[in-house]
Design an enzyme around this catalytic site. Structure first.
Site, short mmCIF file in Angstrom:
data_model
loop_
_atom_site.label_atom_id
_atom_site.label_comp_id
_atom_site.label_asym_id
_atom_site.label_seq_id
_atom_site.Cartn_x
_atom_site.Cartn_y
_atom_site.Cartn_z
N ASP A 182 -4.39 -7.96 -10.04
CA ASP A 182 -4.42 -6.90 -9.03
C ASP A 182 -4.26 -5.54 -9.70
O ASP A 182 -4.82 -5.30 -10.76
CB ASP A 182 -3.30 -7.16 -8.01
CG ASP A 182 -3.61 -6.64 -6.62
OD1 ASP A 182 -3.64 -5.41 -6.45
OD2 ASP A 182 -3.79 -7.45 -5.69
N HIS A 214 -0.42 -1.91 -4.33
CA HIS A 214 -1.03 -3.10 -3.75
C HIS A 214 -0.58 -4.37 -4.46
O HIS A 214 -0.19 -5.36 -3.83
CB HIS A 214 -2.55 -2.95 -3.80
CG HIS A 214 -3.32 -4.00 -3.07
ND1 HIS A 214 -3.74 -5.16 -3.68
CD2 HIS A 214 -3.75 -4.06 -1.79
CE1 HIS A 214 -4.40 -5.89 -2.80
NE2 HIS A 214 -4.43 -5.25 -1.64
N SER A 380 -5.49 -9.25 2.10
CA SER A 380 -4.73 -9.07 0.86
C SER A 380 -3.28 -9.51 1.03
O SER A 380 -2.64 -9.94 0.07
CB SER A 380 -4.74 -7.60 0.43
OG SER A 380 -5.94 -7.25 -0.19
#
Length: 457
Positions: A182, A214, A380
Protein backbone atom coordinates in the site's frame (compact mmCIF):
# COMPACT_ATOMS: atom_id res chain seq x y z
CA UNK A 1 -7.06 14.16 -13.70
CA UNK A 2 -8.20 13.27 -17.21
CA UNK A 3 -8.56 9.51 -17.59
CA UNK A 4 -7.44 8.84 -14.00
CA UNK A 5 -9.56 6.45 -11.94
CA UNK A 6 -8.46 8.15 -8.76
CA UNK A 7 -10.25 9.34 -5.69
CA UNK A 8 -13.85 9.67 -6.82
CA UNK A 9 -16.36 7.06 -7.85
CA UNK A 10 -16.37 6.83 -11.64
CA UNK A 11 -18.70 4.83 -13.89
CA UNK A 12 -17.46 1.80 -15.76
CA UNK A 13 -15.70 3.11 -18.86
CA UNK A 14 -16.78 0.40 -21.26
CA UNK A 15 -19.10 -2.55 -21.40
CA UNK A 16 -16.71 -4.41 -23.67
CA UNK A 17 -13.70 -6.48 -22.68
CA UNK A 18 -11.43 -4.42 -20.37
CA UNK A 19 -8.30 -5.56 -22.22
CA UNK A 20 -7.25 -4.64 -25.73
CA UNK A 21 -4.57 -6.47 -27.69
CA UNK A 22 -2.60 -4.69 -30.38
CA UNK A 23 -2.19 -6.38 -33.73
CA UNK A 24 0.34 -9.19 -33.88
CA UNK A 25 2.56 -9.29 -36.95
CA UNK A 26 5.27 -11.72 -38.02
CA UNK A 27 4.74 -13.84 -34.93
CA UNK A 28 5.60 -10.99 -32.56
CA UNK A 29 4.47 -11.02 -28.94
CA UNK A 30 1.25 -9.06 -28.34
CA UNK A 31 1.22 -5.70 -26.59
CA UNK A 32 -1.77 -5.60 -24.26
CA UNK A 33 -3.37 -2.70 -22.45
CA UNK A 34 -6.42 -2.03 -20.31
CA UNK A 35 -9.11 0.17 -21.79
CA UNK A 36 -10.12 1.44 -18.33
CA UNK A 37 -6.70 2.53 -17.08
CA UNK A 38 -4.39 5.52 -17.40
CA UNK A 39 -1.35 4.34 -19.35
CA UNK A 40 2.13 5.66 -18.54
CA UNK A 41 3.76 6.84 -21.78
CA UNK A 42 6.55 4.61 -23.15
CA UNK A 43 6.49 2.38 -20.06
CA UNK A 44 6.11 -1.38 -20.42
CA UNK A 45 6.05 -4.65 -18.50
CA UNK A 46 7.70 -7.50 -20.42
CA UNK A 47 6.80 -11.07 -19.39
CA UNK A 48 8.91 -14.08 -20.36
CA UNK A 49 7.65 -17.43 -21.58
CA UNK A 50 7.66 -20.32 -19.12
CA UNK A 51 10.78 -21.97 -20.59
CA UNK A 52 13.02 -18.99 -19.75
CA UNK A 53 15.41 -19.63 -16.84
CA UNK A 54 17.49 -17.14 -14.86
CA UNK A 55 20.55 -17.39 -17.11
CA UNK A 56 18.46 -16.82 -20.24
CA UNK A 57 16.77 -13.88 -18.52
CA UNK A 58 20.14 -12.36 -17.64
CA UNK A 59 21.28 -12.69 -21.26
CA UNK A 60 18.04 -11.07 -22.42
CA UNK A 61 18.52 -8.16 -20.00
CA UNK A 62 22.01 -7.53 -21.41
CA UNK A 63 20.63 -7.72 -24.94
CA UNK A 64 17.81 -5.26 -24.32
CA UNK A 65 20.10 -2.83 -22.50
CA UNK A 66 22.48 -2.86 -25.48
CA UNK A 67 19.61 -2.06 -27.83
CA UNK A 68 18.32 0.60 -25.45
CA UNK A 69 21.77 2.22 -25.21
CA UNK A 70 22.12 2.27 -28.99
CA UNK A 71 18.72 3.92 -29.44
CA UNK A 72 19.48 6.43 -26.69
CA UNK A 73 22.77 7.20 -28.43
CA UNK A 74 20.96 8.05 -31.63
CA UNK A 75 18.52 10.18 -29.69
CA UNK A 76 21.36 12.05 -28.01
CA UNK A 77 22.58 13.06 -31.46
CA UNK A 78 19.10 14.33 -32.20
CA UNK A 79 19.10 16.32 -28.96
CA UNK A 80 22.31 18.01 -30.09
CA UNK A 81 20.45 19.21 -33.14
CA UNK A 82 22.33 17.19 -35.74
CA UNK A 83 19.05 15.98 -37.19
CA UNK A 84 17.05 19.10 -36.61
CA UNK A 85 14.79 18.23 -33.64
CA UNK A 86 14.89 17.68 -29.91
CA UNK A 87 13.64 14.71 -27.88
CA UNK A 88 13.83 13.10 -24.45
CA UNK A 89 16.00 10.16 -23.48
CA UNK A 90 14.51 6.90 -22.22
CA UNK A 91 15.43 5.29 -18.90
CA UNK A 92 15.69 1.60 -19.81
CA UNK A 93 15.07 -1.28 -17.39
CA UNK A 94 13.54 -0.18 -14.08
CA UNK A 95 12.69 -3.51 -12.40
CA UNK A 96 13.25 -7.16 -13.02
CA UNK A 97 10.99 -9.63 -11.24
CA UNK A 98 10.65 -13.35 -10.60
CA UNK A 99 7.55 -13.82 -8.46
CA UNK A 100 7.66 -16.94 -6.30
CA UNK A 101 9.80 -18.77 -8.86
CA UNK A 102 6.98 -18.51 -11.40
CA UNK A 103 6.23 -15.23 -13.17
CA UNK A 104 9.42 -13.73 -14.65
CA UNK A 105 10.04 -10.53 -16.56
CA UNK A 106 11.02 -6.89 -16.29
CA UNK A 107 9.64 -3.37 -16.56
CA UNK A 108 11.08 -0.22 -18.00
CA UNK A 109 10.89 2.96 -20.05
CA UNK A 110 11.71 2.30 -23.70
CA UNK A 111 11.55 3.89 -27.13
CA UNK A 112 9.06 2.21 -29.47
CA UNK A 113 11.96 0.99 -31.66
CA UNK A 114 13.29 -1.01 -28.69
CA UNK A 115 9.86 -2.48 -27.96
CA UNK A 116 9.43 -3.55 -31.58
CA UNK A 117 12.62 -5.61 -31.27
CA UNK A 118 11.70 -6.94 -27.83
CA UNK A 119 8.32 -8.22 -29.02
CA UNK A 120 10.07 -10.30 -31.71
CA UNK A 121 12.41 -11.98 -29.22
CA UNK A 122 11.54 -15.70 -28.91
CA UNK A 123 11.68 -15.58 -25.09
CA UNK A 124 8.93 -12.95 -24.75
CA UNK A 125 5.38 -14.12 -24.02
CA UNK A 126 3.65 -10.73 -24.02
CA UNK A 127 4.20 -7.04 -23.29
CA UNK A 128 1.83 -5.02 -21.14
CA UNK A 129 1.65 -1.23 -21.16
CA UNK A 130 2.40 0.02 -17.65
CA UNK A 131 -0.43 1.99 -16.08
CA UNK A 132 -1.49 4.00 -13.06
CA UNK A 133 -2.58 2.24 -9.86
CA UNK A 134 -4.31 3.99 -6.97
CA UNK A 135 -5.68 3.23 -3.57
CA UNK A 136 -9.46 3.16 -3.24
CA UNK A 137 -10.15 6.32 -1.29
CA UNK A 138 -13.05 7.22 0.97
CA UNK A 139 -16.31 8.10 -0.77
CA UNK A 140 -17.77 9.42 2.50
CA UNK A 141 -16.63 10.25 6.03
CA UNK A 142 -18.53 10.04 9.29
CA UNK A 143 -16.92 9.93 12.70
CA UNK A 144 -18.17 6.70 14.21
CA UNK A 145 -17.14 3.68 16.27
CA UNK A 146 -15.40 0.68 14.60
CA UNK A 147 -18.52 -1.39 14.15
CA UNK A 148 -16.87 -3.63 11.55
CA UNK A 149 -15.12 -5.82 14.11
CA UNK A 150 -18.39 -6.44 15.90
CA UNK A 151 -20.18 -7.32 12.68
CA UNK A 152 -17.80 -10.07 11.59
CA UNK A 153 -18.10 -11.75 15.01
CA UNK A 154 -21.91 -11.92 15.05
CA UNK A 155 -24.23 -13.92 12.82
CA UNK A 156 -27.23 -11.62 13.17
CA UNK A 157 -27.51 -7.95 12.29
CA UNK A 158 -26.02 -5.70 14.95
CA UNK A 159 -28.27 -4.34 17.67
CA UNK A 160 -27.86 -1.85 20.49
CA UNK A 161 -26.44 -4.63 22.61
CA UNK A 162 -23.94 -5.95 20.06
CA UNK A 163 -22.86 -3.05 17.80
CA UNK A 164 -19.67 -2.41 19.80
CA UNK A 165 -18.85 -5.92 20.99
CA UNK A 166 -16.12 -7.83 19.14
CA UNK A 167 -15.94 -11.52 20.07
CA UNK A 168 -12.50 -12.97 19.38
CA UNK A 169 -9.80 -15.38 20.49
CA UNK A 170 -7.17 -13.41 22.41
CA UNK A 171 -4.23 -14.97 20.56
CA UNK A 172 -5.72 -14.28 17.14
CA UNK A 173 -2.97 -13.44 14.66
CA UNK A 174 -0.07 -14.67 16.78
CA UNK A 175 2.71 -16.17 14.66
CA UNK A 176 1.36 -14.67 11.41
CA UNK A 177 3.07 -12.03 9.24
CA UNK A 178 0.81 -9.58 7.39
CA UNK A 179 2.26 -7.79 4.36
CA UNK A 180 0.38 -4.58 3.64
CA UNK A 181 1.12 -3.61 0.03
CA UNK A 182 0.00 0.00 0.00
CA UNK A 183 1.25 3.52 0.90
CA UNK A 184 3.30 2.33 3.89
CA UNK A 185 2.50 2.07 7.60
CA UNK A 186 2.95 4.36 10.59
CA UNK A 187 5.03 1.72 12.37
CA UNK A 188 5.37 3.85 15.54
CA UNK A 189 1.62 3.90 16.19
CA UNK A 190 0.81 2.66 19.69
CA UNK A 191 -1.91 0.35 18.42
CA UNK A 192 0.73 -1.89 16.81
CA UNK A 193 2.55 -2.44 20.12
CA UNK A 194 5.89 -2.71 18.33
CA UNK A 195 4.63 -5.44 15.97
CA UNK A 196 4.82 -3.25 12.84
CA UNK A 197 8.02 -3.03 10.78
CA UNK A 198 9.07 -1.37 7.55
CA UNK A 199 9.53 -3.99 4.88
CA UNK A 200 10.36 -2.35 1.55
CA UNK A 201 9.86 0.87 -0.39
CA UNK A 202 9.45 0.15 -4.10
CA UNK A 203 8.99 3.58 -5.82
CA UNK A 204 12.44 4.86 -6.66
CA UNK A 205 13.59 7.82 -4.55
CA UNK A 206 10.66 7.62 -2.13
CA UNK A 207 10.96 7.64 1.65
CA UNK A 208 10.26 4.88 4.18
CA UNK A 209 7.21 6.66 5.52
CA UNK A 210 3.46 6.61 5.00
CA UNK A 211 2.72 10.13 3.81
CA UNK A 212 -0.88 9.30 2.94
CA UNK A 213 -2.48 7.31 5.78
CA UNK A 214 -4.26 4.74 3.64
CA UNK A 215 -1.78 1.93 4.31
CA UNK A 216 -1.69 2.70 8.03
CA UNK A 217 -5.49 2.51 8.19
CA UNK A 218 -5.47 -0.89 6.48
CA UNK A 219 -2.70 -2.14 8.78
CA UNK A 220 -4.68 -1.11 11.85
CA UNK A 221 -7.75 -3.02 10.69
CA UNK A 222 -5.65 -6.11 10.14
CA UNK A 223 -3.58 -6.16 13.31
CA UNK A 224 -4.14 -3.20 15.64
CA UNK A 225 -4.63 -3.89 19.35
CA UNK A 226 -7.86 -1.87 19.44
CA UNK A 227 -8.87 -1.64 15.78
CA UNK A 228 -7.61 -4.95 14.37
CA UNK A 229 -9.16 -8.30 13.58
CA UNK A 230 -5.97 -10.29 14.32
CA UNK A 231 -4.59 -8.43 17.31
CA UNK A 232 -1.32 -10.35 17.65
CA UNK A 233 -0.21 -10.45 14.00
CA UNK A 234 2.98 -8.80 12.77
CA UNK A 235 2.72 -6.09 10.11
CA UNK A 236 5.26 -5.46 7.33
CA UNK A 237 4.85 -2.31 5.26
CA UNK A 238 5.46 -2.74 1.53
CA UNK A 239 5.21 0.71 -0.02
CA UNK A 240 4.15 0.66 -3.67
CA UNK A 241 2.06 3.86 -3.77
CA UNK A 242 3.38 7.37 -3.21
CA UNK A 243 1.95 9.90 -0.77
CA UNK A 244 -0.67 11.01 -3.31
CA UNK A 245 -2.08 7.47 -3.27
CA UNK A 246 -1.01 6.56 -6.80
CA UNK A 247 1.71 4.45 -8.38
CA UNK A 248 2.45 2.12 -11.27
CA UNK A 249 1.43 -1.44 -12.05
CA UNK A 250 5.09 -2.39 -12.40
CA UNK A 251 5.88 -1.12 -8.89
CA UNK A 252 2.93 -3.07 -7.49
CA UNK A 253 4.13 -6.25 -9.22
CA UNK A 254 7.57 -5.67 -7.69
CA UNK A 255 5.97 -5.22 -4.27
CA UNK A 256 4.11 -8.51 -4.62
CA UNK A 257 7.38 -10.19 -5.58
CA UNK A 258 9.14 -8.76 -2.50
CA UNK A 259 6.38 -9.90 -0.14
CA UNK A 260 6.26 -13.38 -1.69
CA UNK A 261 10.03 -13.80 -1.40
CA UNK A 262 9.95 -12.63 2.23
CA UNK A 263 7.26 -15.22 2.94
CA UNK A 264 9.22 -17.98 1.20
CA UNK A 265 12.37 -17.14 3.19
CA UNK A 266 10.44 -17.06 6.47
CA UNK A 267 8.77 -20.38 5.70
CA UNK A 268 12.13 -21.99 4.97
CA UNK A 269 13.60 -20.54 8.15
CA UNK A 270 10.69 -21.98 10.13
CA UNK A 271 11.28 -25.43 8.65
CA UNK A 272 14.94 -25.11 9.62
CA UNK A 273 14.00 -24.16 13.18
CA UNK A 274 15.13 -20.55 12.78
CA UNK A 275 11.74 -18.80 12.94
CA UNK A 276 10.13 -19.94 16.17
CA UNK A 277 6.36 -19.76 16.33
CA UNK A 278 5.86 -18.85 12.66
CA UNK A 279 2.50 -20.03 11.30
CA UNK A 280 2.16 -18.34 7.93
CA UNK A 281 1.77 -15.12 5.96
CA UNK A 282 -1.10 -13.04 4.62
CA UNK A 283 -1.10 -10.05 2.29
CA UNK A 284 -3.51 -7.21 1.67
CA UNK A 285 -3.83 -5.00 -1.40
CA UNK A 286 -6.44 -2.28 -1.11
CA UNK A 287 -5.57 -0.75 -4.45
CA UNK A 288 -6.27 -1.18 -8.11
CA UNK A 289 -6.46 0.16 -11.62
CA UNK A 290 -7.46 -1.21 -14.97
CA UNK A 291 -7.15 -4.85 -15.89
CA UNK A 292 -3.55 -6.12 -15.69
CA UNK A 293 -2.77 -9.70 -16.66
CA UNK A 294 0.69 -9.37 -15.10
CA UNK A 295 -0.53 -8.18 -11.70
CA UNK A 296 -3.19 -10.89 -11.57
CA UNK A 297 -0.58 -13.53 -12.44
CA UNK A 298 1.80 -12.13 -9.81
CA UNK A 299 -0.87 -12.37 -7.10
CA UNK A 300 -1.76 -15.91 -8.17
CA UNK A 301 1.93 -16.90 -8.06
CA UNK A 302 2.23 -15.53 -4.52
CA UNK A 303 -0.83 -17.54 -3.48
CA UNK A 304 0.68 -20.65 -5.06
CA UNK A 305 3.75 -20.02 -2.89
CA UNK A 306 1.57 -20.22 0.23
CA UNK A 307 0.54 -16.60 0.87
CA UNK A 308 -3.06 -15.96 1.88
CA UNK A 309 -4.09 -12.91 -0.17
CA UNK A 310 -6.97 -10.43 0.22
CA UNK A 311 -7.68 -7.76 -2.40
CA UNK A 312 -10.29 -5.01 -2.64
CA UNK A 313 -13.06 -5.41 -5.21
CA UNK A 314 -13.00 -1.69 -6.07
CA UNK A 315 -15.19 1.36 -5.57
CA UNK A 316 -16.74 1.85 -9.01
CA UNK A 317 -20.13 0.16 -8.43
CA UNK A 318 -19.17 -2.04 -11.38
CA UNK A 319 -18.05 -5.55 -12.27
CA UNK A 320 -14.92 -6.38 -10.25
CA UNK A 321 -13.72 -8.67 -13.05
CA UNK A 322 -12.74 -5.56 -15.04
CA UNK A 323 -10.13 -4.44 -12.50
CA UNK A 324 -6.85 -5.74 -11.12
CA UNK A 325 -5.96 -7.22 -8.74
CA UNK A 326 -9.67 -7.80 -8.04
CA UNK A 327 -9.78 -10.27 -10.94
CA UNK A 328 -6.96 -12.46 -9.56
CA UNK A 329 -8.88 -15.70 -9.10
CA UNK A 330 -6.70 -17.23 -6.37
CA UNK A 331 -6.93 -14.25 -4.01
CA UNK A 332 -9.97 -13.45 -1.87
CA UNK A 333 -11.70 -10.49 -3.54
CA UNK A 334 -13.67 -8.41 -1.05
CA UNK A 335 -16.70 -6.18 -1.48
CA UNK A 336 -17.90 -3.64 1.10
CA UNK A 337 -20.97 -3.83 3.34
CA UNK A 338 -22.63 -1.26 5.61
CA UNK A 339 -23.81 -1.17 9.20
CA UNK A 340 -27.34 -1.73 7.87
CA UNK A 341 -26.20 -4.94 6.14
CA UNK A 342 -26.43 -3.51 2.63
CA UNK A 343 -23.91 -3.66 -0.17
CA UNK A 344 -22.16 -0.30 0.06
CA UNK A 345 -23.36 1.90 -2.80
CA UNK A 346 -19.83 2.20 -4.21
CA UNK A 347 -18.78 -1.44 -3.91
CA UNK A 348 -17.92 -3.44 -7.00
CA UNK A 349 -19.70 -6.76 -7.45
CA UNK A 350 -19.96 -9.75 -9.79
CA UNK A 351 -18.62 -13.28 -9.97
CA UNK A 352 -15.05 -12.15 -9.20
CA UNK A 353 -16.21 -10.90 -5.78
CA UNK A 354 -15.82 -13.72 -3.26
CA UNK A 355 -17.12 -12.24 -0.01
CA UNK A 356 -18.19 -9.01 1.70
CA UNK A 357 -16.88 -7.32 4.84
CA UNK A 358 -17.55 -4.00 6.58
CA UNK A 359 -16.33 -1.05 4.51
CA UNK A 360 -18.39 2.04 5.35
CA UNK A 361 -17.29 4.45 8.11
CA UNK A 362 -14.44 2.31 9.44
CA UNK A 363 -12.32 3.71 12.28
CA UNK A 364 -8.65 2.73 12.37
CA UNK A 365 -5.09 3.95 12.83
CA UNK A 366 -3.74 6.97 10.93
CA UNK A 367 -0.67 9.11 10.35
CA UNK A 368 0.50 12.35 12.00
CA UNK A 369 1.19 10.95 15.46
CA UNK A 370 1.49 7.63 17.22
CA UNK A 371 -2.07 8.06 18.52
CA UNK A 372 -3.82 9.30 15.35
CA UNK A 373 -7.04 7.67 14.11
CA UNK A 374 -9.39 8.34 11.20
CA UNK A 375 -12.72 7.12 9.86
CA UNK A 376 -12.87 6.40 6.12
CA UNK A 377 -14.80 4.16 3.75
CA UNK A 378 -14.27 1.92 0.75
CA UNK A 379 -13.58 -1.63 -0.31
CA UNK A 380 -10.08 -0.63 0.81
CA UNK A 381 -11.43 -0.89 4.35
CA UNK A 382 -13.30 -4.14 3.69
CA UNK A 383 -10.30 -6.03 2.33
CA UNK A 384 -8.14 -5.67 5.49
CA UNK A 385 -11.00 -7.13 7.54
CA UNK A 386 -10.53 -10.26 5.42
CA UNK A 387 -6.73 -10.12 5.51
CA UNK A 388 -7.01 -9.89 9.28
CA UNK A 389 -9.50 -12.75 9.32
CA UNK A 390 -7.16 -14.89 7.20
CA UNK A 391 -4.36 -14.14 9.69
CA UNK A 392 -6.74 -14.90 12.56
CA UNK A 393 -7.68 -18.31 11.15
CA UNK A 394 -4.07 -19.19 10.24
CA UNK A 395 -3.03 -18.37 13.82
CA UNK A 396 -5.48 -20.95 15.19
CA UNK A 397 -3.26 -23.65 13.68
CA UNK A 398 -0.20 -25.01 15.56
CA UNK A 399 3.09 -23.36 14.58
CA UNK A 400 5.51 -25.11 12.22
CA UNK A 401 7.90 -25.94 15.06
CA UNK A 402 5.19 -27.15 17.46
CA UNK A 403 5.03 -30.74 18.65
CA UNK A 404 1.38 -30.59 17.59
CA UNK A 405 2.09 -29.27 14.09
CA UNK A 406 -0.33 -30.45 11.43
CA UNK A 407 -0.32 -30.15 7.68
CA UNK A 408 -0.33 -26.43 6.90
CA UNK A 409 -3.64 -25.10 5.66
CA UNK A 410 -3.26 -23.95 2.07
CA UNK A 411 -4.60 -20.63 0.74
CA UNK A 412 -7.06 -22.56 -1.42
CA UNK A 413 -8.42 -24.53 1.54
CA UNK A 414 -8.66 -21.47 3.77
CA UNK A 415 -10.44 -19.47 1.07
CA UNK A 416 -12.94 -22.32 0.74
CA UNK A 417 -13.38 -22.44 4.53
CA UNK A 418 -13.81 -18.66 4.73
CA UNK A 419 -16.62 -18.89 2.18
CA UNK A 420 -18.14 -22.00 3.79
CA UNK A 421 -18.51 -20.43 7.25
CA UNK A 422 -19.61 -16.99 6.02
CA UNK A 423 -23.05 -15.68 6.92
CA UNK A 424 -25.18 -16.29 3.83
CA UNK A 425 -28.02 -14.09 2.62
CA UNK A 426 -27.47 -11.37 5.22
CA UNK A 427 -27.00 -8.47 2.79
CA UNK A 428 -29.35 -6.50 0.58
CA UNK A 429 -28.73 -4.93 -2.84
CA UNK A 430 -26.60 -7.88 -3.96
CA UNK A 431 -26.77 -8.51 -7.74
CA UNK A 432 -27.81 -11.99 -8.82
CA UNK A 433 -24.33 -12.91 -10.11
CA UNK A 434 -22.67 -11.94 -6.81
CA UNK A 435 -22.19 -14.17 -3.73
CA UNK A 436 -24.30 -12.90 -0.81
CA UNK A 437 -21.74 -13.79 1.83
CA UNK A 438 -20.66 -11.77 4.86
CA UNK A 439 -17.42 -12.65 6.66
CA UNK A 440 -17.56 -14.36 10.07
CA UNK A 441 -14.76 -15.07 12.56
CA UNK A 442 -16.30 -17.95 14.48
CA UNK A 443 -17.87 -15.80 17.19
CA UNK A 444 -14.83 -15.88 19.45
CA UNK A 445 -14.03 -19.58 19.21
CA UNK A 446 -10.35 -20.51 19.16
CA UNK A 447 -11.01 -23.97 17.67
CA UNK A 448 -10.67 -23.74 13.90
CA UNK A 449 -12.00 -27.26 13.35
CA UNK A 450 -15.17 -26.49 15.28
CA UNK A 451 -15.66 -23.22 13.40
CA UNK A 452 -15.44 -24.93 10.02
CA UNK A 453 -17.68 -27.77 11.20
CA UNK A 454 -20.43 -25.25 11.97
CA UNK A 455 -20.56 -24.29 8.30
CA UNK A 456 -22.52 -21.35 6.98
CA UNK A 457 -25.54 -19.68 8.50
Amino acid sequence: MKGFLGLALLPLLTAASPVSVESIHNGAAPIISSMNSQEIPDSYIVVFKKHVDTSAAAAHHSWVQDIHSAVNGRMELKKRGLFGFDTDAFLGVKHSFHVAGSLMGYAGHFHEDVIEQVRRHPDVDYIEKDSEVHHFDSPSVEKNAPWGLARISHRDSLSFGTFNKYLYAEDGGEGVDAYVIDTGTNTDHVDFEGRASWGKTIPQGDEDVDGNGHGTHCSGTIAGKKYGVAKKANVYAVKVLRSNGSGTMSDVVKGVEWAAEAHIKKSKAAKDGKAKGFKGSVANMSLGGGSSRTLDLAVNAAVDAGMHFAVAAGNDNADACNYSPAAAEKAVTVGASTLADERAYFSNYGKCTDIFAPGLNILSTWIGSKYAVNTISGTSMASPHIAGLLAYYVSLQPSDDSAFAVEKITPKKLKEALITVATSGALTDIPSDTPNLLAWNGGGSSNYTDIVAQGGY
